[in-house]
Design a protein around this motif. Structure first.
Motif, short mmCIF file in Angstrom:
data_model
loop_
_atom_site.label_atom_id
_atom_site.label_comp_id
_atom_site.label_asym_id
_atom_site.label_seq_id
_atom_site.Cartn_x
_atom_site.Cartn_y
_atom_site.Cartn_z
N TYR A 129 0.84 -1.20 0.00
CA TYR A 129 0.00 0.00 0.00
C TYR A 129 0.88 1.25 0.00
CZ TYR A 129 -3.85 3.09 1.55
OH TYR A 129 -4.79 4.08 1.66
N GLY A 134 -10.68 4.38 -1.55
CA GLY A 134 -10.66 3.68 -0.26
C GLY A 134 -10.79 2.18 -0.41
N ALA A 146 -14.68 6.86 2.56
CA ALA A 146 -13.30 6.65 2.99
C ALA A 146 -12.66 7.89 3.60
CB ALA A 146 -12.46 6.18 1.80
N ASP A 189 -14.14 2.05 7.64
CA ASP A 189 -12.80 1.46 7.61
C ASP A 189 -11.72 2.44 8.09
OD1 ASP A 189 -10.86 -0.49 7.12
OD2 ASP A 189 -10.58 0.15 5.04
N LYS A 203 -8.08 1.55 7.47
CA LYS A 203 -7.73 1.30 6.07
C LYS A 203 -7.38 -0.16 5.81
CE LYS A 203 -6.18 6.05 5.23
NZ LYS A 203 -7.37 6.42 4.48
N LYS A 229 -5.46 -1.87 2.31
CA LYS A 229 -4.22 -2.55 2.70
C LYS A 229 -4.29 -4.05 2.53
CE LYS A 229 -2.83 0.79 6.28
NZ LYS A 229 -2.63 0.98 7.72
#
Length: 286
Positions: free
Chosen positions: A82, A104, A148, A278, A281, A285
Motif C-alpha cells: 500500500y 478507499g 473513505a 474502515d 484502512k 491494505k
C-alpha cells in the motif's frame, strides 16, 4: 503530501511518487501547482527541472483489482505494498503502477508513460484482463471516496484553508528542523489554535435524492455558522454523509447542527468521526 503557500494555505494535496534518486512525480488534483513550483524554484535559485510528466493515468479499483493486475503484470504485483510503486511494462507498454486510488478500496493507479498514442491499446488490454471479473468503466465515485474520508481539492478545501483546519491532514504538519514554505504560519496557527474545522457529518433521513452541488448553509441555534461542501446518500452505510466547515467550538463529535437542503428544507445533522468507513484502512491494505 501537502503543498502550502507562505500563509499555510493549501495549494494542493498530491501523492508523491519517487521514481529515481532525483526523479519525483506529484500526482496532483487540478490546480496551479505547476506554476507555483516553477516560481518557487526560480525564486530559490534551484537547479531543477519542473514540467508536466509524460504520463497519462487511469485507475483499476475494487476487491478484484489485484486479480486484474496480476493477469496484466504477473505475480510481482503481489509484492506491491500500500502506497508503494513499481515500474514495469504491460505487453511492452511502459507503465508506472502505484497501489493508491481515490476510492478507499483495494486498488491501483496505472500511469502510461512516454507515448500517449498507446493509450487505446493499454485501455483495451486492461479491459480484456478484467472481463472475467466483470470490470466496468466509470468516473470517480463521490460516494465511495467520501465513505473513505477522502477530500476533493477545490471543493472541500482550497487555498483559503490550511492543513491544520482539515480533519486528518493535521498529521502532515510535522515537527522537523527543515524549513518549508508556510512553516512559520502553520506553527503559529498550531500554537494559537484553529478557529474552524472541516468535519464529517451525518444528516437525518430520508435519503438525499441528489448530492450537494453547491454549498449548503449550516446553522446552529438559528444562526448560520458554516457550510456543507459535499453530501451524499451512502447505500453501503445506509446513511446521509457529508463534509462541513464549522467553527472549532462546534467540531466535537456529536455536536448537533441544522442543514438547509435546497428544495427540501432544514435537516438535522451531527458531527461524526472520519472516515465514515474502515478507519484503519484495512480494505485498501488487504
Amino acid at each position: 503530501m501537502v503543498l502550502t503557500d507562505e500563509r499555510g494555505g493549501i495549494i494542493n494535496d498530491p501523492v508523491l511518487l519517487r521514481l529515481g534518486e532525483n526523479h519525483y512525480w506529484l500526482a496532483l488534483a487540478d490546480s496551479d501547482a505547476l506554476l507555483w513550483a516553477k516560481g518557487v524554484a526560480l525564486g530559490a535559485g534551484m537547479e531543477v527541472e519542473i514540467r508536466e510528466a509524460a504520463a497519462w493515468p487511469l485507475q483499476v479499483q475494487g476487491p478484484k483489482s489485484r486479480d486484474v493486475m496480476r493477469a496484466l503484470v504477473g505475480d510481482e504485483i503481489l509484492d506491491l505494498r500500500y502506497y508503494w510503486t513499481m515500474q514495469t511494462e504491460i505487453d511492452g507498454i511502459p507503465v508506472v503502477i502505484s497501489r493508491t486510488g481515490w476510492t478507499g478500496e483495494l486498488g491501483y493507479e496505472v500511469y502510461l508513460r512516454d507515448d500517449p498514442s498507446l493509450g487505446v491499446e493499454l485501455w483495451e488490454r486492461i479491459m480484456r484482463a478484467g472481463e472475467p471479473y466483470q470490470i466496468r468503466p466509470t468516473g470517480p465515485s463521490d460516494i465511495r471516496r467520501m465513505e473513505a474520508g477522502i477530500f476533493n481539492y477545490g471543493s472541500d478545501m482550497t487555498l483559503e484553508h490550511t492543513p491544520l483546519e482539515v480533519t486528518g491532514l493535521e498529521r502532515m504538519v510535522e515537527d522537523k528542523a527543515a524549513d518549508y514554505i508556510g512553516k512559520e504560519a502553520l506553527l503559529r496557527q498550531r500554537a494559537e489554535g484553529v478557529r474552524r474545522k472541516l468535519v464529517g457529518i451525518e444528516l437525518e433521513d430520508p435519503p438525499l435524492e441528489i448530492p450537494c452541488q453547491d454549498r449548503w448553509p449550516v446553522r446552529a441555534e438559528g444562526r448560520r455558522v458554516g457550510e456543507v461542501t459535499n453530501a451524499v446518500w451512502s447505500p453501503r452505510l445506509r446513511k446521509n454523509i457529508g463534509y462541513a466547515w464549522v467553527p472549532i467550538e462546534l467540531s466535537p463529535h456529536g455536536t448537533a447542527l441544522e442543514i438547509e437542503v435546497p428544495e427540501v428544507g432544514s435537516r438535522g445533522a451531527r458531527v461524526v468521526p472520519l472516515p465514515f468507513l474502515d478507519p484503519d484502512k484495512q480494505i485498501p491494505k488487504a
